[in-house]
Write a protein that holds these residues in place. Structure first.
Motif, PDB file in Angstrom:
ATOM      1  N   GLY A 219     -83.661  -3.003 -11.857  1.00  0.00           N
ATOM      2  CA  GLY A 219     -84.538  -2.184 -11.025  1.00  0.00           C
ATOM      3  C   GLY A 219     -85.920  -2.800 -10.902  1.00  0.00           C
ATOM      4  N   VAL A 220     -86.425  -3.342 -12.009  1.00  0.00           N
ATOM      5  CA  VAL A 220     -87.739  -4.007 -12.004  1.00  0.00           C
ATOM      6  C   VAL A 220     -87.687  -5.238 -11.100  1.00  0.00           C
ATOM      7  N   ASP A 221     -86.604  -6.008 -11.188  1.00  0.00           N
ATOM      8  CA  ASP A 221     -86.461  -7.211 -10.350  1.00  0.00           C
ATOM      9  C   ASP A 221     -86.350  -6.847  -8.873  1.00  0.00           C
ATOM     10  N   LEU A 222     -85.605  -5.793  -8.570  1.00  0.00           N
ATOM     11  CA  LEU A 222     -85.438  -5.376  -7.176  1.00  0.00           C
ATOM     12  C   LEU A 222     -86.756  -4.872  -6.591  1.00  0.00           C
TER      13      LEU A 222
ATOM     14  N   GLU B  43     -67.245  10.868  -4.764  1.00  0.00           N
ATOM     15  CA  GLU B  43     -67.647   9.921  -5.801  1.00  0.00           C
ATOM     16  C   GLU B  43     -69.151   9.637  -5.722  1.00  0.00           C
ATOM     17  N   ASP B  44     -69.946  10.682  -5.451  1.00  0.00           N
ATOM     18  CA  ASP B  44     -71.352  10.465  -5.116  1.00  0.00           C
ATOM     19  C   ASP B  44     -72.123   9.747  -6.207  1.00  0.00           C
ATOM     20  N   LYS B  45     -71.956  10.160  -7.480  1.00  0.00           N
ATOM     21  CA  LYS B  45     -72.708   9.533  -8.569  1.00  0.00           C
ATOM     22  C   LYS B  45     -72.285   8.078  -8.744  1.00  0.00           C
ATOM     23  N   GLN B  46     -70.980   7.850  -8.748  1.00  0.00           N
ATOM     24  CA  GLN B  46     -70.496   6.479  -8.889  1.00  0.00           C
ATOM     25  C   GLN B  46     -70.974   5.631  -7.728  1.00  0.00           C
ATOM     26  N   LEU B  47     -70.967   6.216  -6.516  1.00  0.00           N
ATOM     27  CA  LEU B  47     -71.372   5.475  -5.336  1.00  0.00           C
ATOM     28  C   LEU B  47     -72.844   5.086  -5.404  1.00  0.00           C
ATOM     29  N   ALA B  48     -73.684   5.951  -5.976  1.00  0.00           N
ATOM     30  CA  ALA B  48     -75.110   5.625  -6.117  1.00  0.00           C
ATOM     31  C   ALA B  48     -75.283   4.392  -6.993  1.00  0.00           C
ATOM     32  N   ASP B  49     -74.543   4.314  -8.104  1.00  0.00           N
ATOM     33  CA  ASP B  49     -74.596   3.132  -8.970  1.00  0.00           C
ATOM     34  C   ASP B  49     -74.078   1.897  -8.239  1.00  0.00           C
ATOM     35  N   SER B  50     -72.985   2.066  -7.489  1.00  0.00           N
ATOM     36  CA  SER B  50     -72.391   0.939  -6.772  1.00  0.00           C
ATOM     37  C   SER B  50     -73.335   0.415  -5.703  1.00  0.00           C
ATOM     38  N   MET B  51     -73.988   1.328  -4.980  1.00  0.00           N
ATOM     39  CA  MET B  51     -74.919   0.929  -3.925  1.00  0.00           C
ATOM     40  C   MET B  51     -76.129   0.202  -4.510  1.00  0.00           C
ATOM     41  N   ALA B  52     -76.622   0.689  -5.633  1.00  0.00           N
ATOM     42  CA  ALA B  52     -77.747   0.021  -6.298  1.00  0.00           C
ATOM     43  C   ALA B  52     -77.336  -1.395  -6.712  1.00  0.00           C
ATOM     44  N   SER B  53     -76.140  -1.512  -7.265  1.00  0.00           N
ATOM     45  CA  SER B  53     -75.633  -2.826  -7.675  1.00  0.00           C
ATOM     46  C   SER B  53     -75.516  -3.752  -6.474  1.00  0.00           C
ATOM     47  N   LEU B  54     -75.006  -3.226  -5.355  1.00  0.00           N
ATOM     48  CA  LEU B  54     -74.862  -4.026  -4.136  1.00  0.00           C
ATOM     49  C   LEU B  54     -76.222  -4.498  -3.624  1.00  0.00           C
ATOM     50  N   ALA B  55     -77.202  -3.591  -3.615  1.00  0.00           N
ATOM     51  CA  ALA B  55     -78.547  -3.956  -3.153  1.00  0.00           C
ATOM     52  C   ALA B  55     -79.134  -5.064  -4.020  1.00  0.00           C
ATOM     53  N   TYR B  56     -78.954  -4.974  -5.334  1.00  0.00           N
ATOM     54  CA  TYR B  56     -79.462  -6.006  -6.239  1.00  0.00           C
ATOM     55  C   TYR B  56     -78.795  -7.347  -5.950  1.00  0.00           C
ATOM     56  N   LEU B  57     -77.484  -7.339  -5.787  1.00  0.00           N
ATOM     57  CA  LEU B  57     -76.758  -8.587  -5.549  1.00  0.00           C
ATOM     58  C   LEU B  57     -77.210  -9.263  -4.265  1.00  0.00           C
ATOM     59  N   VAL B  58     -77.498  -8.459  -3.255  1.00  0.00           N
ATOM     60  CA  VAL B  58     -77.896  -9.017  -1.960  1.00  0.00           C
ATOM     61  C   VAL B  58     -79.347  -9.488  -1.978  1.00  0.00           C
ATOM     62  N   PHE B  59     -80.266  -8.592  -2.386  1.00  0.00           N
ATOM     63  CA  PHE B  59     -81.688  -8.887  -2.228  1.00  0.00           C
ATOM     64  C   PHE B  59     -82.245  -9.769  -3.343  1.00  0.00           C
ATOM     65  N   VAL B  60     -81.787  -9.587  -4.568  1.00  0.00           N
ATOM     66  CA  VAL B  60     -82.320 -10.372  -5.680  1.00  0.00           C
ATOM     67  C   VAL B  60     -81.499 -11.641  -5.892  1.00  0.00           C
ATOM     68  N   GLN B  61     -80.179 -11.508  -5.901  1.00  0.00           N
ATOM     69  CA  GLN B  61     -79.322 -12.675  -6.114  1.00  0.00           C
ATOM     70  C   GLN B  61     -79.060 -13.454  -4.833  1.00  0.00           C
ATOM     71  N   GLY B  62     -79.343 -12.831  -3.684  1.00  0.00           N
ATOM     72  CA  GLY B  62     -79.214 -13.539  -2.407  1.00  0.00           C
ATOM     73  C   GLY B  62     -77.788 -13.746  -1.944  1.00  0.00           C
ATOM     74  N   ILE B  63     -76.840 -12.970  -2.483  1.00  0.00           N
ATOM     75  CA  ILE B  63     -75.440 -13.114  -2.084  1.00  0.00           C
ATOM     76  C   ILE B  63     -75.239 -12.513  -0.686  1.00  0.00           C
ATOM     77  N   SER B  64     -74.831 -13.346   0.263  1.00  0.00           N
ATOM     78  CA  SER B  64     -74.570 -12.923   1.655  1.00  0.00           C
ATOM     79  C   SER B  64     -75.800 -12.345   2.339  1.00  0.00           C
ATOM     80  N   ILE B  65     -76.994 -12.691   1.878  1.00  0.00           N
ATOM     81  CA  ILE B  65     -78.206 -12.114   2.482  1.00  0.00           C
ATOM     82  C   ILE B  65     -78.378 -12.561   3.926  1.00  0.00           C
ATOM     83  N   ASP B  66     -77.718 -13.666   4.304  1.00  0.00           N
ATOM     84  CA  ASP B  66     -77.821 -14.145   5.678  1.00  0.00           C
ATOM     85  C   ASP B  66     -77.183 -13.176   6.679  1.00  0.00           C
ATOM     86  N   GLN B  67     -76.428 -12.199   6.184  1.00  0.00           N
ATOM     87  CA  GLN B  67     -75.829 -11.207   7.087  1.00  0.00           C
ATOM     88  C   GLN B  67     -76.826 -10.114   7.491  1.00  0.00           C
ATOM     89  N   LEU B  68     -77.985 -10.070   6.823  1.00  0.00           N
ATOM     90  CA  LEU B  68     -78.973  -9.037   7.141  1.00  0.00           C
ATOM     91  C   LEU B  68     -79.661  -9.324   8.464  1.00  0.00           C
TER      92      LEU B  68
END
Length: 599
Positions: free
Chosen positions: A337-340, A280-305
């Motif tokens: 992407g711009v926000d991240l 599922e490489d292509k789908q996974l790339a989209d999912s990983m990008a979404s996860l990175a945005y949620l963590v770094f920009v939205q700050g969801i669970s960022i305390d786990q970093l």
């Protein structure tokens, strides 16, 4: 009549063993049951289902009644007998063969379209959960099949993009996301509890299915979902709550997001689900990008970093995700992407990002993606923000990195405005080098190599000067600056050594091009003025051909305004060109006189 017919079928089946039921019996039972529902004999049908003597028959055949009951609940929302339909559905879920029931419920979920998708999902999630929990064998497969079917249907619903749309939730996506979390929780808890048990193989399969569901959810709806300013009311944002729960599920099943995201993309991964990742490489790339945005920009669970990660490492990690965002065409996605990118760059000090990072593909493709947003996006705020991010990115690079990026963008942007922006940045770097500390990348041979990309006309005198006016003006201003700031005797920039080449490749062709363009436009103005007198008589529109292309039909006075504006641009270029040549003449004459005086 329908009740008697059903009673007759049941009486015949009561004397048969379970294995002796025929296909004909199933069909007759379904038809008679359907007629009972259609004719409103709900209470009698309930009595038949509740009769202990009919237990085996209902177990094997009753699932055929679920479809008609569900359709009645969907279509007859004001029916006074709805409570009986709900009771019947609960009884059938309790009494029927769970394997047959599972397939029947999933078929019902797959049937509808539009707004009915959310209605049937909200109706059947609880029964579906109950049925799966009764299946002890191959539970992981059943959970995976159910989640996949549910996700496929939810992915057909439009994702709300404004706070108002989230509140109204016309298509029910937000309600479904909330309900889907409640549906999934028992299976996540089962994985957690089974960590201490011996059913390791089944537990791993269930983890795998839950992991796939989490990744699919990160892609849809969360990749395109809009999140609004974090506030005390953030808990009221259903999509943000859904994102938090999905990230929580990942940690609960043994895949905390730092482990997932920092291993994604490595050649040698510690990722347990390697087969799934490649499949599922292509789908996974989209999912990983979404996860990175949620963590770094939205700050969801960022305390786990981990707190020890350097800003440049985090930027390097996120650049691949930013690239994924910028490759998409949906404004709701590439804006993330711009926000991240902004989130990563703000952590880094100016001039500290090493040029070696540009050897990584994404460090060059991301600024090229920003250029596309700047030039093609219809939303002004996004264009302006992309421009600001490109400038911020340039500011963070060291001198060699800036130099490399400038060369890349001059060769790839194909946009006069963008090229003018880059040329202005080159001028700024030269200014810093001349005023503060010597910088080999923006003086001498390296600078001359860069100026070869700036001080020339792409097609010589035939270049479309109007289309390239931004670039040409920026180039002339840069040349004027160099002539003023760098004396021929010092020649710190190397300009004076290359002056003859600059005159042949840039200044002389520009003179010729200006003369040709002005003559052409002056002739068009004359023609337009002559034509306008005839047009005024007919009160019609006219057209004018400029540079081989026809200006769209417009009133004559508007066309004249356009043509005069072009002439004004040429006059402006010509005045700056004349000033540059005047400065060159003054500087060379002064140097010649000094040399004569020395002799």
């Amino acid at each position: 009549m329908a009740v008697e017919e059903l009673q007759s079928i049941i009486m015949r089946c009561q004397i048969l063993e379970e294995q002796d039921f025929q296909e004909e019996d199933f069909g007759l039972f379904q038809l008679a049951g359907q007629r009972c529902i259609d004719e409103g004999h709900i209470e009698q049908l309930l009595e038949i289902i509740q009769n202990e003597k009919n237990k085996v028959i209902i177990k094997n055949m009753g699932w055929n009644l679920v479809g008609p009951v569900v359709r009645c609940l969907l279509w007859n929302k004001e029916d006074e007998k709805r409570k009986y339909y709900f009771l019947m559905l609960d009884l059938l879920v309790k009494l029927c063969n769970p394997k047959e029931l599972l397939l029947g419920l999933l078929e019902l979920i797959e049937e509808p379209s539009g707004k009915q998708i959310s209605q049937i999902i909200l109706l059947l999630l609880q029964p579906l959960q109950t049925v799966i929990q009764k299946l002890h064998n191959n539970k992981a497969y059943s959970v995976g099949l159910a989640l996949s079917t549910l996700w496929s249907q939810l992915s057909l619903l439009p994702v709300p993009y404004s706070e108002e749309q989230i509140q109204t939730d016309d298509y029910g996506l937000c309600q479904c996301c909330k309900a889907l979390i409640e549906f999934t929780k028992p299976f996540v808890e089962e994985v957690i509890n089974d960590k201490e048990n011996s059913l390791e193989n089944e537990n791993e399969k269930l983890k795998d299915e839950l992991l796939k569901f989490c990744f699919k959810s990160l892609k849809c709806p969360l990749l395109t979902a809009q999140f609004f300013e974090q506030s005390k009311e953030a808990g009221n944002d259903p999509l943000r709550c859904f994102a938090s729960e999905i990230i929580g599920f990942l940690s609960a099943i043994g895949h905390p997001f730092p482990k997932i995201i920092f291993n994604h993309g490595r050649k040698k991964r510690t990722w347990d689900y390697l087969e799934f990742e490649e499949e599922e490489d292509k789908q996974l790339a989209d999912s990983m990008a979404s996860l990175a945005y949620l963590v770094f920009v939205q700050g969801i669970s960022i305390d786990q970093l981990p707190m020890v990660l350097s800003p440049s490492y985090l930027l390097q990690f996120n650049m691949a995700h930013i690239e994924v965002f910028l490759q998409r065409t949906e404004e709701s996605v590439f804006s993330k992407g711009v926000d991240l990118l902004e989130n990563g760059l703000l952590r880094i000090e100016d001039n500290s990002l090493l040029h070696q990072y540009l050897e990584i593909k994404s460090f060059l493709t991301v600024p090229q993606g920003l250029v596309k947003v700047m030039t093609l996006c219809p939303i002004e705020t996004l264009r302006k923000k992309s421009l600001a991010m490109l400038q911020l990115y340039i500011n963070k690079l060291d001198s060699q990195g800036k130099y490399t990026l400038f060369r890349c963008l001059l060769n790839t942007s194909n946009h006069s405005g963008v090229e003018a922006f880059i040329i202005q940045n080159i001028k700024n770097q030269i200014d810093v080098s001349l005023k503060r500390t010597h910088n080999k990348w923006f003086t001498g041979p390296q600078l001359i190599s860069l100026l070869d990309l700036v001080l020339f006309l792409p097609e010589g005198a035939e270049t479309d000067l109007l289309q390239n006016s931004d670039r040409i003006m920026a180039s002339l201003n840069l040349l004027r600056y160099l002539v003023i700031k760098d004396n021929e005797k010092d020649n710190r920039t190397g300009l004076w050594t290359e002056l003859a080449k600059i005159e042949n490749n840039f200044l002389k062709p520009l003179h010729t091009g200006l003369n040709m363009s002005k003559a052409h436009y002056e002739a068009e103005i004359k023609n337009s003025q002559e034509n306008s007198q005839e047009v005024q008589k007919s009160k019609d529109l006219c057209s004018v051909t400029v540079g081989g292309e026809e200006i769209p039909n417009m009133p004559p006075e508007m066309q004249l305004k356009v043509l005069h504006s072009a002439l004004f641009t040429f006059d402006l270029i010509e005045s700056v060109l004349a000033r540059v040549e005047e400065l060159i003449e003054i500087k060379t004459k002064s140097t010649t006189e000094e040399n004569i005086g020395i002799k």
